[in-house]
Write a protein that holds these residues in place. Sequence first.
Motif, short mmCIF file in Angstrom:
data_model
loop_
_atom_site.label_atom_id
_atom_site.label_comp_id
_atom_site.label_asym_id
_atom_site.label_seq_id
_atom_site.Cartn_x
_atom_site.Cartn_y
_atom_site.Cartn_z
N HIS A 52 4.56 3.31 -6.54
CA HIS A 52 3.83 2.05 -6.49
C HIS A 52 2.68 2.07 -5.50
O HIS A 52 2.74 2.76 -4.52
CB HIS A 52 4.79 0.91 -6.12
CG HIS A 52 5.52 0.38 -7.31
ND1 HIS A 52 5.29 -0.86 -7.85
CD2 HIS A 52 6.46 0.97 -8.06
CE1 HIS A 52 6.08 -1.03 -8.90
NE2 HIS A 52 6.82 0.07 -9.04
N HIS A 75 -6.79 0.78 -2.85
CA HIS A 75 -5.79 1.20 -1.87
C HIS A 75 -4.55 0.32 -1.86
O HIS A 75 -3.45 0.80 -1.63
CB HIS A 75 -6.40 1.21 -0.47
CG HIS A 75 -7.64 2.04 -0.36
ND1 HIS A 75 -8.90 1.50 -0.30
CD2 HIS A 75 -7.80 3.38 -0.36
CE1 HIS A 75 -9.80 2.47 -0.22
NE2 HIS A 75 -9.15 3.63 -0.28
N ALA A 76 -4.74 -0.97 -2.04
CA ALA A 76 -3.61 -1.89 -1.82
C ALA A 76 -3.70 -3.07 -2.78
O ALA A 76 -4.74 -3.29 -3.42
CB ALA A 76 -3.63 -2.38 -0.36
N GLN A 90 12.55 2.78 -0.27
CA GLN A 90 11.15 3.01 -0.63
C GLN A 90 11.05 3.27 -2.13
O GLN A 90 11.73 4.14 -2.65
CB GLN A 90 10.62 4.21 0.14
CG GLN A 90 10.46 3.93 1.62
CD GLN A 90 9.21 3.11 1.92
OE1 GLN A 90 8.26 3.14 1.15
NE2 GLN A 90 9.23 2.37 3.00
N GLN A 112 -4.77 1.20 -9.20
CA GLN A 112 -4.37 2.39 -8.43
C GLN A 112 -5.08 3.64 -8.96
O GLN A 112 -5.60 4.45 -8.20
CB GLN A 112 -2.86 2.59 -8.50
CG GLN A 112 -2.38 3.72 -7.58
CD GLN A 112 -0.92 4.06 -7.78
OE1 GLN A 112 -0.40 4.00 -8.89
NE2 GLN A 112 -0.26 4.41 -6.71
N GLU A 168 0.86 -1.18 0.00
CA GLU A 168 0.00 0.00 0.00
C GLU A 168 0.89 1.24 0.00
O GLU A 168 1.83 1.34 0.80
CB GLU A 168 -0.92 0.01 1.23
CG GLU A 168 -1.84 1.21 1.24
CD GLU A 168 -2.98 1.12 2.25
OE1 GLU A 168 -3.29 0.02 2.73
OE2 GLU A 168 -3.57 2.17 2.53
N GLY A 169 0.60 2.15 -0.90
CA GLY A 169 1.35 3.41 -0.95
C GLY A 169 2.86 3.21 -1.07
O GLY A 169 3.62 3.94 -0.43
N GLY A 170 3.28 2.25 -1.85
CA GLY A 170 4.70 2.06 -2.07
C GLY A 170 5.42 1.31 -0.96
O GLY A 170 6.64 1.12 -1.02
N SER A 171 4.69 0.86 0.05
CA SER A 171 5.34 0.11 1.14
C SER A 171 4.72 -1.27 1.29
O SER A 171 3.52 -1.45 1.02
CB SER A 171 5.14 0.83 2.48
OG SER A 171 5.62 2.15 2.41
N ARG A 224 -11.11 -0.09 3.45
CA ARG A 224 -9.98 -0.15 2.53
C ARG A 224 -10.28 -1.23 1.50
O ARG A 224 -10.99 -2.20 1.79
CB ARG A 224 -8.68 -0.52 3.26
CG ARG A 224 -8.39 0.30 4.50
CD ARG A 224 -8.25 1.76 4.23
NE ARG A 224 -7.00 2.09 3.55
CZ ARG A 224 -6.69 3.29 3.10
NH1 ARG A 224 -7.57 4.29 3.23
NH2 ARG A 224 -5.54 3.52 2.52
#
Length: 284
Positions: free
Chosen positions: A284, A253-254, A280, A248, A49-52, A232
Amino acid sequence: QAKKAGRDTLQFFDPRMQQVVRERATLEQDLRTGLAQQQFELFFQPQVEGGSIIGAEGLLRWRHPGQGFISPANFIPLAEESGLIVPLGEWVLHTACEQLARWAHDPAMAQMVVAVNVSPRQFYQAQFVDQVLAALALSGAPPSRLKLELTEGLLLTDIDDTIEKMVQLKQHGVGFSLDDFGTGYSSLAYLKRLPLDQLKIDQSFVRDVLTDPNDAAIAKTIVALGTSLGLRVIAEGVETEAQRAFLQEHGCHAWQGYLLSPPVPMAQFEALARKWAARQIPGH
Ligand code: C2E
Ligand code: MG
Ligand code: MG
Ligand code: MG
């Protein structure tokens, strides 16, 4: 002849049927042995999620001594029918919680959430809530790092009992995700009542999301529905960068899928998560 053999004797006239029954009995016995001899392993598939990497879904693997690796699709149904899903599911919960407890004081891993699949039969047991709380207490895992994946099948039997169990666990911080969303029979009225945190778009809608306008419409609708209910939304089975970008772009979200990694042994998941935490990846 069946009649002469008497009422209490079951007779099989079809040798193929007999073969199927024998194989099932063998597999069931093997499941028991496998549980006792620790032939099961929990693999982990990263969720992004959010690149992590924010956590992983735990997926069961069985290393059968004679037949090699057996897919959960081939033994979970039998484990459900025979009731062995109860001890097996308990083993999965304990294994996931022990891992969460080991990570709790590790800065790179402490935020990871582990999602565990729960079968209807396991969930319906009167002691289910106590089993989850015991696994958390015994291991010392932070309850808010555990997420339970339920399927829509659960909602058919006793919605009030389901909600009550979920509410009890949520009071301790445990999260809930509705797995394979869109493939079952859940009504929107139920969805509104369930104390969920997440909807999971089934991989059957993700697969052709770029080429089949119906799948694209369904995926977008699930994102919109989930988001407007305050949930989510995660997509499973993401295999290509184009699928990820599409999802995305439409507010999902994920995601999880082979694009990043298949389910892998714990050590491999941990190595990947540490690598990602160190660098990071934007975008993505
Ligand atoms: P699921 O919970 O919907 O899990 C997703 C399945 O998709 C997993 O199959 C996973 O390996 C696979 N997958 C992940 N990424 C991709 C991808 O990019 N492409 C494709 N084609 N597939 C992907 P798996 O591990 O064979 O598990 C199958 C099912 O077995 C699970 O579906 C779940 O319903 C059940 N299961 C697995 N582990 C457990 C468990 O510990 N307890 C229970 N009750 N059921 C489990
Ligand atoms: Mg799942
Ligand atoms: Mg699923
Ligand atoms: Mg699925």
